[in-house]
Design a protein around this motif. Structure first.
Motif, short mmCIF file in Angstrom:
data_model
loop_
_atom_site.label_atom_id
_atom_site.label_comp_id
_atom_site.label_asym_id
_atom_site.label_seq_id
_atom_site.Cartn_x
_atom_site.Cartn_y
_atom_site.Cartn_z
N LEU A 269 -4.05 10.04 0.50
CA LEU A 269 -5.26 10.71 1.54
C LEU A 269 -5.14 12.27 1.62
O LEU A 269 -4.27 12.97 1.27
CB LEU A 269 -4.51 10.08 2.97
N THR A 270 -6.38 12.63 2.02
CA THR A 270 -6.73 14.09 1.58
C THR A 270 -6.98 15.21 2.86
O THR A 270 -7.24 16.12 2.78
CB THR A 270 -7.77 14.28 0.56
N SER A 271 -7.29 14.32 4.17
CA SER A 271 -7.96 15.03 5.20
C SER A 271 -6.71 16.17 5.60
O SER A 271 -7.16 17.14 6.29
CB SER A 271 -7.95 14.11 6.36
N SER A 272 -5.54 15.89 5.17
CA SER A 272 -4.54 16.98 5.62
C SER A 272 -4.36 18.14 4.43
O SER A 272 -3.50 18.74 4.32
CB SER A 272 -3.12 16.36 6.09
N HIS A 273 -5.22 18.19 3.47
CA HIS A 273 -5.35 19.23 2.58
C HIS A 273 -5.84 20.26 3.01
O HIS A 273 -6.93 20.61 3.72
CB HIS A 273 -6.15 18.54 1.20
N VAL B 195 0.68 -1.26 0.17
CA VAL B 195 0.06 -0.01 -0.17
C VAL B 195 0.97 1.28 -0.13
O VAL B 195 1.71 1.38 1.00
CB VAL B 195 -0.82 -0.20 1.52
N VAL B 196 0.73 1.95 -1.37
CA VAL B 196 1.66 3.39 -1.17
C VAL B 196 0.60 4.26 -0.81
O VAL B 196 -0.23 4.59 -1.53
CB VAL B 196 2.32 3.49 -2.65
N THR B 197 0.79 5.17 0.29
CA THR B 197 -0.05 6.11 0.74
C THR B 197 0.67 7.29 0.93
O THR B 197 1.51 7.56 1.62
CB THR B 197 -0.68 5.60 2.09
N PHE B 198 -0.02 8.27 0.02
CA PHE B 198 0.53 9.84 -0.07
C PHE B 198 -0.22 10.50 1.18
O PHE B 198 -1.67 10.54 0.97
CB PHE B 198 0.28 10.32 -1.42
N ILE B 199 0.50 11.34 2.19
CA ILE B 199 -0.24 11.70 2.83
C ILE B 199 -0.25 13.43 2.52
O ILE B 199 0.91 14.04 2.46
CB ILE B 199 0.58 11.71 4.29
N GLU B 200 -1.16 14.01 2.13
CA GLU B 200 -1.12 15.42 1.59
C GLU B 200 -0.41 16.46 2.57
O GLU B 200 -0.90 16.32 3.86
CB GLU B 200 -2.76 16.07 1.43
N SER B 201 0.25 17.14 2.14
CA SER B 201 0.84 18.24 2.58
C SER B 201 2.00 17.79 3.80
O SER B 201 2.41 18.71 4.44
CB SER B 201 0.22 19.35 2.91
N THR C 96 -4.01 -4.45 -9.19
CA THR C 96 -3.85 -2.95 -8.79
C THR C 96 -4.90 -2.10 -8.46
O THR C 96 -5.77 -2.04 -9.34
CB THR C 96 -2.87 -2.21 -9.90
N ILE C 97 -4.80 -1.04 -7.58
CA ILE C 97 -6.20 -0.47 -7.16
C ILE C 97 -5.59 0.85 -6.93
O ILE C 97 -4.59 1.24 -6.10
CB ILE C 97 -6.57 -1.23 -5.88
N ALA C 98 -6.51 1.99 -6.89
CA ALA C 98 -6.35 3.11 -6.46
C ALA C 98 -7.63 3.54 -5.69
O ALA C 98 -8.91 3.50 -5.86
CB ALA C 98 -6.54 4.12 -7.80
N GLU C 99 -7.28 3.91 -4.30
CA GLU C 99 -8.46 4.42 -3.21
C GLU C 99 -8.04 5.93 -3.46
O GLU C 99 -7.06 6.50 -2.74
CB GLU C 99 -8.12 4.07 -1.99
N ALA C 100 -8.96 6.77 -4.31
CA ALA C 100 -8.41 8.13 -4.72
C ALA C 100 -9.76 8.88 -4.15
O ALA C 100 -10.38 9.48 -5.06
CB ALA C 100 -8.48 8.10 -6.09
N PRO C 101 -9.71 9.41 -2.84
CA PRO C 101 -10.84 10.28 -2.41
C PRO C 101 -10.83 11.78 -3.17
O PRO C 101 -11.68 12.43 -3.07
CB PRO C 101 -10.73 10.37 -0.91
N GLY C 102 -9.46 11.92 -3.36
CA GLY C 102 -9.25 13.31 -4.15
C GLY C 102 -9.79 13.60 -5.53
O GLY C 102 -9.95 14.65 -6.12
#
Length: 582
Positions: free
Chosen positions: A429-433, A267-273, A361-367
């Motif tokens: 992940l976008t909560s820290s946007h 799982v490659v998780t990008f944490i916004e900002s 391969t999956i994208a969980e893309a809330p943004g």
């Protein structure tokens, strides 16, 4: 005789009246009518202020101070000298030049205002060749955070402002130029005095404000920098095309890709900002570091180990898709033009490598809130965007879906499915946007459900009190948002992690300069967590620090280097290096 005398007197009177009141001549020469002399002086003063602002104003908000305007603009001196050298008979040419100069100053002012906005958000100047497509993203951001009426009002206001700047600058120069010609002697003396002063200050390098010389030539310098940006963008595009064709993993057989991760869910998780400033800034680091330290202890108690390092993002303040495509493609995707080139190429992404090696391969893309046609390039088997995550809770300003819910959805929908193939997941992940308010809070994982539990945490999804005038408040909100995102990831691994989970989480870019600082680097933390010790043995040569927090001396790589280093470490060569202790 009497008739001739009366005619002579009448002609003389008319001639005298014409000499006493020549209203049309004054208007033709650009002079204000003298019916309201005070109003004329006020308009002239305002015109002078506007022109001086255009010539000497900086293009960064932090340099916009009163003392920063104590400058002598060489461009203004050259303009006045040009009109003094112009023959008096060339009146029509002078009018045309004045209008063109005014329009040029209008363009310069608009560029400076755009630079101020871009430096304040993306920590770079405006790029006239590449940045116009970002207007749509800016409008969408305002719609999500402030509502459509406010976004439309802002868009209309910007258009009106741009038109007004061009019009007022043209009128201002047109008003001031005849004064220079009318008072030639005074203008010549002023040119000599200010010209000598400018030369003296230029030689001495005098600055009242740092990086703001009194001998100003900023108008020409800013104009030149924008013009020179065009050939630079073209060179960058050619170099990008050349590098995109070089791919050491393009022809690697599928059975030799990612052999060190067989059977694992990655799982490659990008944490916004989530940037370096979050873990090193004195005003934020103590709280965020406490979260990371506590997370390291909890994960260690659960049998997990972690290692962390630094990557340098190609962007700052925004442009998450540039960072994500850079990490996944192994190319330095630093602007929209290069992103478009990457999308049009056949470059193998990290996702594509996993797919070739028989991962789902999956994208969980809330943004992702609109159509995403370029997703085909990344090689996803399944995409869950904001509208297909099954979320029934409220929107949190720009971020529609809380991070914990996204992780919970992934666990329920994909990872808990029995008899499935291994998965590779990209999860931004976008909560820290920004605007970082309102924010969700952590809930019990079993209570997440369809997201209805979040209804009590926000009202309407609009950003409450999102003004950026209070820098300390903005930094506090940012810190709390990053804390929430980190807690969501750590808690997920702690609750649902097993021997087959490999969690890679990193920041996509630094926050806006108001939070990160004006001279902040573009570094972001990156961490790999796994329960199987063989996974982290593969990266033992990377020099990363143990735990969830990178060390200050941990190596810093460009984000574009990660794909190749990761594929090497977890391929056959990585196994050989681990065996020999390299």
């Amino acid at each position: 005789m009497a008739l001739t005398t009366r005619f002579h007197r009448s002609s003389t009177a008319r001639q005298s009246a014409v000499e006493k009141d020549p209203p049309n001549d004054a208007a033709d020469n650009g002079e204000p009518r003298r019916r309201y002399p005070l109003l004329g002086r006020v308009l002239t003063a305002l015109a002078c202020i506007l022109v001086l602002f255009a010539l000497i104003a900086p293009n960064r908000i932090e340099h916009l101070t009163p003392s920063g305007f104590v400058r002598i603009p060489v461009e203004g001196l050259l303009y006045v000298a040009f009109f003094l050298a112009l023959p008096t008979a060339a009146t029509r040419l002078g009018k045309v030049v004045a209008v063109l100069a005014g329009l040029g100053l209008g363009l310069l002012t608009v560029l400076k205002l755009l630079d101020m906005g871009f430096y304040s958000t993306l920590n770079r100047p405006f790029d006239a060749m590449l940045d116009f497509p970002l207007a749509g993203d800016g409008y969408d951001y305002l719609v999500d955070t402030s509502g459509r009426p406010a976004a439309m009002a802002a868009a209309i206001g910007i258009v009106v402002l741009i038109i007004a700047v061009f019009l007022l600058m043209a009128l201002s120069v047109r008003r001031l130029t005849p004064l220079v010609v009318r008072h030639r002697a005074i203008s010549r003396r002023a040119i000599v005095v200010f010209g000598v002063a400018w030369a003296m200050f230029a030689v001495l390098g005098t600055e009242i404000v740092p990086h703001t010389p009194v001998a100003s030539r900023s108008a020409a310098a800013i104009t030149a920098s924008h013009l020179l940006q065009v050939p630079k963008d073209l060179r960058d595009a050619r170099e990008f095309d050349r590098l995109a064709k070089v791919d050491a993993f393009r022809n690697v057989p599928a059975d030799q890709l990612l052999t060190g991760l067989r059977g694992k869910d990655v799982v490659v998780t990008f944490i916004e900002s989530y940037g370096r400033s979050a873990v090193e800034s004195p005003g934020m680091a103590p709280q965020i570091d406490a979260v990371l330290k506590d997370g390291s202890n909890r994960l260690h108690a659960a049998g997990f180990t972690a290692r962390s390092g630094w990557l340098t993002s190609p962007t700052a303040g925004g442009g998450s898709w540039l960072a994500q495509s850079t990490l996944l493609s192994g190319l330095w995707v630093k602007n929209q033009n290069l992103y478009n080139k990457f999308i049009a190429s056949d470059r193998m992404t990290l996702n594509g490598a996993f797919r070739r090696a028989d991962w789902r391969t999956i994208a969980e893309a809330p943004g992702v809130k609109k159509d995403w046609p370029e997703a085909r390039v990344f090689g996803f088997d399944k995409i869950y965007d904001a509208k297909h995550l099954g979320y029934r809770g409220p929107r949190f300003a720009w971020s529609w879906v809380p991070d914990q819910y996204v992780l919970s959805h992934f666990e329920r929908t994909e990872r808990s499915v029995p008899n499935r193939q291994p998965m590779m997941v990209e999860m931004p992940l976008t909560s820290s946007h920004m605007p970082w308010n309102p924010l969700p809070s952590m809930v019990d994982w079993d209570a997440v459900g369809d997201g209805s539990i979040y209804n009590t945490m926000t009202s309407g999804g609009k950003a409450k009190g999102s003004s950026y005038s209070n820098a300390a408040l903005v930094r506090t909100r940012y810190r709390k948002a990053v804390e929430y995102s980190l807690k969501s990831v750590i808690s997920y691994v702690e609750k649902y992690g097993d021997d087959n989970l490999v969690m890679v989480f990193l920041g996509d870019h630094q926050p806006i300069p108001l939070v990160a600082g004006q001279n902040a680097s573009r570094d972001v933390p990156i961490t790999i967590v796994a329960k199987d010790p063989k996974v982290l043995d593969r990266i033992s040569s990377w020099g990363w620090a143990d735990g969830l927090q990178p060390g200050k001396k941990s190596p810093v790589w460009p984000m574009s280097a990660f794909r190749d280093k990761f594929l090497t470490a977890f391929g056959p060569q990585g196994a050989a290096a681990t065996t020999t202790g390299k």
